[in-house]
Design an enzyme around this catalytic site. Structure first.
Site, PDB file in Angstrom:
ATOM      1  N   SER A 240       0.806  -1.355  -0.031  1.00  0.00           N
ATOM      2  CA  SER A 240      -0.045  -0.030  -0.090  1.00  0.00           C
ATOM      3  C   SER A 240       1.095   1.268  -0.053  1.00  0.00           C
ATOM      4  CB  SER A 240      -0.836  -0.028   1.230  1.00  0.00           C
ATOM      5  OG  SER A 240      -0.316   0.238   2.374  1.00  0.00           O
ATOM      6  N   GLY A 243       1.624   2.187   3.797  1.00  0.00           N
ATOM      7  CA  GLY A 243       2.608   1.391   4.394  1.00  0.00           C
ATOM      8  C   GLY A 243       4.214   1.507   3.919  1.00  0.00           C
ATOM      9  N   GLY A 244       3.843   1.444   2.530  1.00  0.00           N
ATOM     10  CA  GLY A 244       5.445   1.648   1.686  1.00  0.00           C
ATOM     11  C   GLY A 244       5.829   3.055   1.974  1.00  0.00           C
ATOM     12  N   GLU A 263       6.888  -0.591  -4.520  1.00  0.00           N
ATOM     13  CA  GLU A 263       6.135  -0.343  -5.896  1.00  0.00           C
ATOM     14  C   GLU A 263       4.642  -0.347  -5.056  1.00  0.00           C
ATOM     15  OE1 GLU A 263       3.249  -1.895  -7.622  1.00  0.00           O
ATOM     16  OE2 GLU A 263       4.439  -3.983  -8.199  1.00  0.00           O
ATOM     17  N   CYS A 300      -1.582  -4.959  -9.649  1.00  0.00           N
ATOM     18  CA  CYS A 300      -1.218  -3.546  -9.315  1.00  0.00           C
ATOM     19  C   CYS A 300      -1.170  -2.749 -10.928  1.00  0.00           C
ATOM     20  CB  CYS A 300       0.227  -3.505  -8.935  1.00  0.00           C
ATOM     21  SG  CYS A 300       1.424  -4.789  -9.327  1.00  0.00           S
TER      22      CYS A 300
HETATM   23  P1  NAP Z   1       0.368  -3.412   3.391  1.00  0.00           P
HETATM   24  O1  NAP Z   1      -0.576  -3.132   4.386  1.00  0.00           O
HETATM   25  O2  NAP Z   1       1.067  -2.115   2.822  1.00  0.00           O
HETATM   26  O3  NAP Z   1       1.561  -4.303   3.623  1.00  0.00           O
HETATM   27  C1  NAP Z   1       2.407  -4.655   3.247  1.00  0.00           C
HETATM   28  C2  NAP Z   1       3.549  -5.247   4.054  1.00  0.00           C
HETATM   29  O4  NAP Z   1       4.255  -4.072   4.780  1.00  0.00           O
HETATM   30  C3  NAP Z   1       3.252  -6.140   5.070  1.00  0.00           C
HETATM   31  O5  NAP Z   1       4.148  -7.168   5.572  1.00  0.00           O
HETATM   32  C4  NAP Z   1       2.962  -5.262   6.230  1.00  0.00           C
HETATM   33  O6  NAP Z   1       3.116  -5.828   7.599  1.00  0.00           O
HETATM   34  C5  NAP Z   1       4.037  -4.178   6.152  1.00  0.00           C
HETATM   35  N1  NAP Z   1       3.576  -2.971   6.731  1.00  0.00           N
HETATM   36  C6  NAP Z   1       2.631  -2.032   6.336  1.00  0.00           C
HETATM   37  N2  NAP Z   1       2.623  -0.781   6.810  1.00  0.00           N
HETATM   38  C7  NAP Z   1       3.865  -1.034   7.660  1.00  0.00           C
HETATM   39  C8  NAP Z   1       3.999  -0.112   8.628  1.00  0.00           C
HETATM   40  N3  NAP Z   1       3.474   1.128   8.849  1.00  0.00           N
HETATM   41  N4  NAP Z   1       5.136  -0.342   9.592  1.00  0.00           N
HETATM   42  C9  NAP Z   1       5.908  -1.573   9.234  1.00  0.00           C
HETATM   43  N5  NAP Z   1       5.230  -2.583   8.402  1.00  0.00           N
HETATM   44  C10 NAP Z   1       4.464  -2.246   7.726  1.00  0.00           C
HETATM   45  O7  NAP Z   1      -0.168  -3.954   1.911  1.00  0.00           O
HETATM   46  P2  NAP Z   1      -1.197  -5.017   1.909  1.00  0.00           P
HETATM   47  O8  NAP Z   1      -1.436  -5.835   3.253  1.00  0.00           O
HETATM   48  O9  NAP Z   1      -0.547  -5.953   0.877  1.00  0.00           O
HETATM   49  O10 NAP Z   1      -2.483  -4.532   1.169  1.00  0.00           O
HETATM   50  C11 NAP Z   1      -3.110  -3.426   1.475  1.00  0.00           C
HETATM   51  C12 NAP Z   1      -3.530  -2.654   0.351  1.00  0.00           C
HETATM   52  O11 NAP Z   1      -2.326  -2.482  -0.398  1.00  0.00           O
HETATM   53  C13 NAP Z   1      -4.392  -3.038  -0.666  1.00  0.00           C
HETATM   54  O12 NAP Z   1      -5.647  -2.622  -0.363  1.00  0.00           O
HETATM   55  C14 NAP Z   1      -3.945  -2.241  -1.806  1.00  0.00           C
HETATM   56  O13 NAP Z   1      -4.675  -0.925  -1.929  1.00  0.00           O
HETATM   57  C15 NAP Z   1      -2.612  -2.380  -1.523  1.00  0.00           C
HETATM   58  N6  NAP Z   1      -1.749  -3.095  -2.472  1.00  0.00           N
HETATM   59  C16 NAP Z   1      -1.324  -2.820  -3.691  1.00  0.00           C
HETATM   60  C17 NAP Z   1      -0.323  -3.550  -4.617  1.00  0.00           C
HETATM   61  C18 NAP Z   1       0.093  -3.183  -5.659  1.00  0.00           C
HETATM   62  O14 NAP Z   1       0.495  -3.655  -6.491  1.00  0.00           O
HETATM   63  N7  NAP Z   1       0.223  -1.689  -5.848  1.00  0.00           N
HETATM   64  C19 NAP Z   1      -0.283  -4.607  -4.071  1.00  0.00           C
HETATM   65  C20 NAP Z   1      -0.885  -5.474  -2.664  1.00  0.00           C
HETATM   66  C21 NAP Z   1      -1.568  -4.460  -2.084  1.00  0.00           C
HETATM   67  P3  NAP Z   1       1.920  -6.516   8.266  1.00  0.00           P
HETATM   68  O15 NAP Z   1       1.362  -7.896   7.428  1.00  0.00           O
HETATM   69  O16 NAP Z   1       2.500  -6.798   9.677  1.00  0.00           O
HETATM   70  O17 NAP Z   1       0.695  -5.431   8.245  1.00  0.00           O
END
Ligand code: NAP
Length: 505
Positions: A240, A243-244, A263, A300
């Protein structure tokens, strides 16, 4: 073959459990317990990775190629079990998991052949000029060297090809960098069995066990400690924007900042030009509906936005897209969180007067039904939130008055992974107006196709200006992605015997 995960972390060859556990949340099948990651495990894995770098970072390309091929073989040896647990955990169909496994082993083998060829080393040589006046020139040689241990965050939407032994891991290992993976909590069992395959390949090839570790999730401080660990020299991430961005900022704030190859998100706009629309608006609308709903829209490169010139062709296009979406039933999403984010995105659209619903559905729990909306260029350009990715099968048609407004709209887009032109021969002049803008906006610019489906080849770019990626000079797919984990070093006046092996001879 039934696979029952033991729920442990792999730290430099040892399977380790901690006191706390979390439960997996599979779409189908049994729930399993997994040990929660800790900062102590991060420290152990990073120290082992640094220790491993002193041998692995100086291994030959042939040794590393054999290792990558061994990982691919070990993954294939566990094929059925990987498909079974992967499909249970993510809700993705078995056929998709099988295809993704082929892509995963394919990219490991592609990197093996890529490093054997050696072009990626970008070797350069400037001969000495001892007689040059006023000062002699020394001999200079350049080669790309691995940067050190790399952290990889597995992606939720590609449990194999972008996760434990996916593209980031394959590129880093090919470069000569040990890898510490932070597993995604959406598919911990899949992560575990793939880590088993990597561990078996390490043993087969007689490598230092610190070359690869997997720490399961469950706590946010695991990810933050990992990107801040002084031995980590770069991070590969797919996920996300929020998170990213948080992890990217942490990398920049370190005493020694490091590159964060994130990404993040993209709406992948498609621009449909008049001649193409006149010739095949229905076909294009149907094609869009198919692309938008593939894998429940959890790609994505999902084309979330279509830009069309207002008029009867736009009406035909939108009607065909709507008819296509109506045929798509409810699809299971990767996690409850992603399903909720999809519903929130839909609410965001519906809370705006400037957005007209074309086809709306209700989604509950972990399933998603498609939704389609329309707006104008003016409204889109004034409302930043309309350009934010909604991860899932949601489409937005933006109607513009003419090609000039299309150009204006294109200039207003943020960075994208892809942009697409649909055109016929008679659209060339309009396409020429758009191309310079589109190539500034995206890593991959395409004509007459749909962007879902990313080839793993030499000429692929999967990246783009922010927020598509945090590093627009890089790609996370294809052989060029190895460049993220290398840095050039110049060797001045070195005797042959002291040069790195790749520069000798
Ligand atoms: P995410 O919430 O960004 O998590 C991805 C990874 O990063 C997980 O291992 C997460 O750990 C870690 N993380 C996230 N925020 C963090 C923080 N503040 N501090 C430390 N670690 C952190 O992404 P997601 O779970 O895959 O999906 C959520 C959203 O991401 C989706 O709804 C979508 O919008 C987006 N997404 C986009 C793509 C793309 O290709 N652009 C792909 C997948 C998802 P935890 O598991 O411990 O939370």
């Amino acid at each position: 073959m039934t696979f029952t995960p033991h729920g442990k972390h792999l730290i430099a060859g040892e399977w380790v459990a901690t006191e706390q556990t979390f439960q997996s949340e599979p779409a189908t099948g049994p729930v399993h317990s997994f040990s929660v990651g800790t900062v102590d495990l991060v420290n152990r894995a990073c120290e082992a990775a640094e220790d491993a770098f002193w041998s692995y970072g100086y291994s030959s390309r042939e040794e590393r190629a054999l290792f990558l091929e061994a990982i691919a073989d070990e993954i294939e040896a566990r094929a059925d079990a990987i498909t079974q647990i992967g499909s249970q955990e993510t809700g993705l169909p078995e056929a998709r998991l099988q295809g993704e496994r082929g892509r995963t082993t394919g990219q490991l083998r592609l990197f093996a052949s890529h490093i054997r060829k050696g072009d990626y080393l970008d070797r350069r040589f400037d001969a000495a000029m001892p007689d040059r006046k006023p000062a002699p020139r020394p001999e200079l040689r350049l080669v790309e060297r691995p940067i050190g241990p790399v952290a990889v965050f597995g992606a939720s939407n590609f449990p194999l090809a972008f996760s434990t032994a996916g593209g980031d891991t394959a590129a880093a290992l090919a470069a000569g960098c040990p890898v510490v993976v932070k597993g995604h909590s959406a598919h911990p069992g899949t992560g575990e069995i793939v880590a088993e395959a990597v561990a078996a390949a390490i043993a087969k090839c007689g490598l230092h066990p610190g070359v690869f570790s997997l720490i399961q999730g469950g706590r946010r401080d695991v990810g933050t400690a990992l990107v801040q660990h002084p031995f980590i020299k770069a991070v590969g991430f797919t996920g996300s924007l929020a998170g990213g961005r948080a992890l990217f900022d942490l990398c920049a704030q370190r005493p020694e900042p490091i590159p964060f190859f994130g990404e993040l998100g993209s709406v992948n706009p498609m621009f449909l030009l008049p001649e193409a629309m006149a010739a095949r608006a229905e076909e294009l609308g149907t094609g869009w509906a198919g692309s938008l709903t593939m894998g429940a829209g959890q790609f994505c490169t999902n084309p979330g936005i279509s830009v069309v010139i207002d008029g009867p062709d736009a009406d035909r296009y939108t009607a065909a897209a709507k008819a296509g979406l109506e045929k798509v039933g409810a699809q299971t999403m990767l996690t409850d969180g992603i399903a909720k984010a999809y519903r929130d995105g839909k609410e965001r659209f519906e809370s705006r007067n400037s957005v007209t619903p074309v086809y709306t559905t209700e989604s509950a729990d972990r399933v998603a039904n498609p939704n389609l909306y329309e707006t104008t260029a003016e409204a889109y350009l004034q409302d930043h939130a309309l350009g934010e990715e909604v991860f899932g099968p949601l489409g937005l048609v933006v109607r513009v008055a003419d090609v000039d407004e299309m150009v204006k709209l294109a200039k207003g887009f943020e960075g994208q992974l892809t942009t697409t032109l649909h055109m016929d021969a008679g659209d060339l002049d309009d396409a020429l107006k758009l191309r310079p803008i589109l190539e500034r906006k995206a890593g991959r610019v395409m004509v007459n196709g749909f962007p879902t489906g990313v080839e793993v080849v030499d000429s692929m770019v999967h990246g783009g200006p922010y927020p598509a990626s945090t590093n627009f000079g890089a790609t996370s797919v294809g052989t060029l992605s190895i460049r993220r984990f290398l840095r050039p070093v110049s060797y001045q006046n070195f005797p042959e015997a002291l040069l790195p092996e790749d520069l000798r001879g």
